[in-house]
Design an enzyme around this catalytic site. Structure first.
Site, PDB file in Angstrom:
ATOM      1  N   LYS A  15       0.871  -1.332  -0.050  1.00 22.85           N
ATOM      2  CA  LYS A  15       0.049  -0.027  -0.058  1.00 22.85           C
ATOM      3  C   LYS A  15       0.854   1.183   0.013  1.00 22.85           C
ATOM      4  O   LYS A  15       1.975   1.120   0.161  1.00 22.85           O
ATOM      5  CB  LYS A  15      -0.979  -0.192   1.219  1.00 22.85           C
ATOM      6  CG  LYS A  15      -1.959  -1.030   0.815  1.00 22.85           C
ATOM      7  CD  LYS A  15      -3.452  -0.872   1.729  1.00 22.85           C
ATOM      8  CE  LYS A  15      -4.382  -2.112   1.421  1.00 22.85           C
ATOM      9  NZ  LYS A  15      -5.319  -2.254   2.372  1.00 22.85           N
ATOM     10  N   ARG A  56      -2.915 -10.483   4.706  1.00 25.52           N
ATOM     11  CA  ARG A  56      -3.136 -10.620   3.222  1.00 25.52           C
ATOM     12  C   ARG A  56      -2.280  -9.792   2.301  1.00 25.52           C
ATOM     13  O   ARG A  56      -2.025  -8.695   2.458  1.00 25.52           O
ATOM     14  CB  ARG A  56      -4.654  -9.893   3.051  1.00 25.52           C
ATOM     15  CG  ARG A  56      -5.101  -9.944   1.429  1.00 25.52           C
ATOM     16  CD  ARG A  56      -6.582  -9.447   1.305  1.00 25.52           C
ATOM     17  NE  ARG A  56      -7.041  -9.429   0.015  1.00 25.52           N
ATOM     18  CZ  ARG A  56      -6.820  -8.348  -0.803  1.00 25.52           C
ATOM     19  NH1 ARG A  56      -6.190  -7.245  -0.588  1.00 25.52           N
ATOM     20  NH2 ARG A  56      -7.212  -8.479  -2.080  1.00 25.52           N
TER      21      ARG A  56
END
Length: 280
Positions: A222, A258
């Site tokens: 991210k 994840r």
């Protein structure tokens, strides 16, 4: 205390599961278009499993900032062939979807987990539908689609607010009939959260874990991790920071992470498990 709390307390420390991201979309921020073809998607799933993934999380709609919504039909056309093939091979599959219709199709195709980034807020039918399906359900903290994030990204206390808003999703899920032992939580890193908020939320993960349900964290690749790297660094350079965050999540009691690159996170968690004597 829920069954999840009791189990976590009895077995701590516990090595988190690794959920491998498999985007069958043309526009995901990390690998958009790379696995749109079912054959390419299945090959990537095999690579993730070989690298240590416990679950393959299949998504047919991108939730990156600026992504365009797709119809549930288009989402199913992308994802179902992959879900079905993986499930038929005995692989534990999660479907990453906002849509109850897609959740139904995926579970019928063999998926065992519904991973909903909206926590049931995008589709009013989602929570009762999942309750009827009898599968695990991940409710993520969500304040709307990316086009509204600028208007809803202000927090006085991000940890307390995310905790309290997740508590409301717990109440909604249980009221809809989802079994407590089937419910997971996700703090929603990157979704209507600025970089500093993400770091604060990671430091505050014990408060989310203390809600008493298994927690899934998706920090992989991210933007707030990319900010630690040179501006022109390829997105794959974010895998090492992701692996470090995965270990810190393990320290906080998170049940699963994840990730896009299963190998680096699996190796990091193996070291952590050997260091701590964590149970598998």
């Amino acid at each position: 205390m829920t069954a999840a709390t009791g189990e976590a307390g009895a077995r701590a420390p516990r090595r988190p599961e690794v959920w491998g991201v498999l985007n069958v979309t043309p526009d995901s921020f990390s690998d958009g278009g790379r696995y749109l073809d079912p054959g390419a998607a299945l090959a990537q799933a095999r690579r993730l499993l070989a690298a240590g993934a416990d679950v393959i999380d299949v998504g047919g709609e991108s939730t990156r900032p600026g992504a365009e919504a797709v119809t549930a039909l288009e989402e199913r056309e992308r994802a179902m062939p992959v879900v079905r093939a993986l499930a038929e091979a005995g692989i534990r599959v999660s479907i990453d979807t906002l849509n109850a219709e897609t959740a139904v199709a995926a579970v019928r195709a063999g998926a065992r987990i519904v991973n909903d980034v909206s926590g049931g807020l995008a589709d009013p039918a989602m929570l009762p539908t999942v309750a009827g399906l009898g599968v695990d359900y991940v409710a993520m903290h969500w304040r709307g689609r990316s086009e509204v994030w600028d208007a809803v990204s202000d927090y006085a206390d991000v940890v307390a607010e995310v905790r309290d808003e997740l508590r409301s999703r717990i109440d909604a899920a249980l009221a809809a009939g989802i079994a407590p032992e089937r419910l997971w939580l996700d703090p929603g890193l990157g979704f209507a959260k600025r970089a500093d908020d993400n770091w604060t939320l990671l430091r505050g993960l014990p408060a989310i874990v203390a809600l008493g349900f298994p927690v899934l964290v998706g920090a992989s690749r991210k933007r707030f991790l990319g900010a630690l790297l040179p501006p022109d660094a390829p997105v794959e350079r974010r895998d090492a920071p992701t692996a470090v965050v995965s270990v810190l999540c393990a320290e906080a009691g998170v049940r699963a992470v994840r990730v896009h690159d299963a190998a680096s996170t699996t190796q990091a968690l193996d070291v952590w498990a050997a260091w701590t004597g964590a149970a598998a």
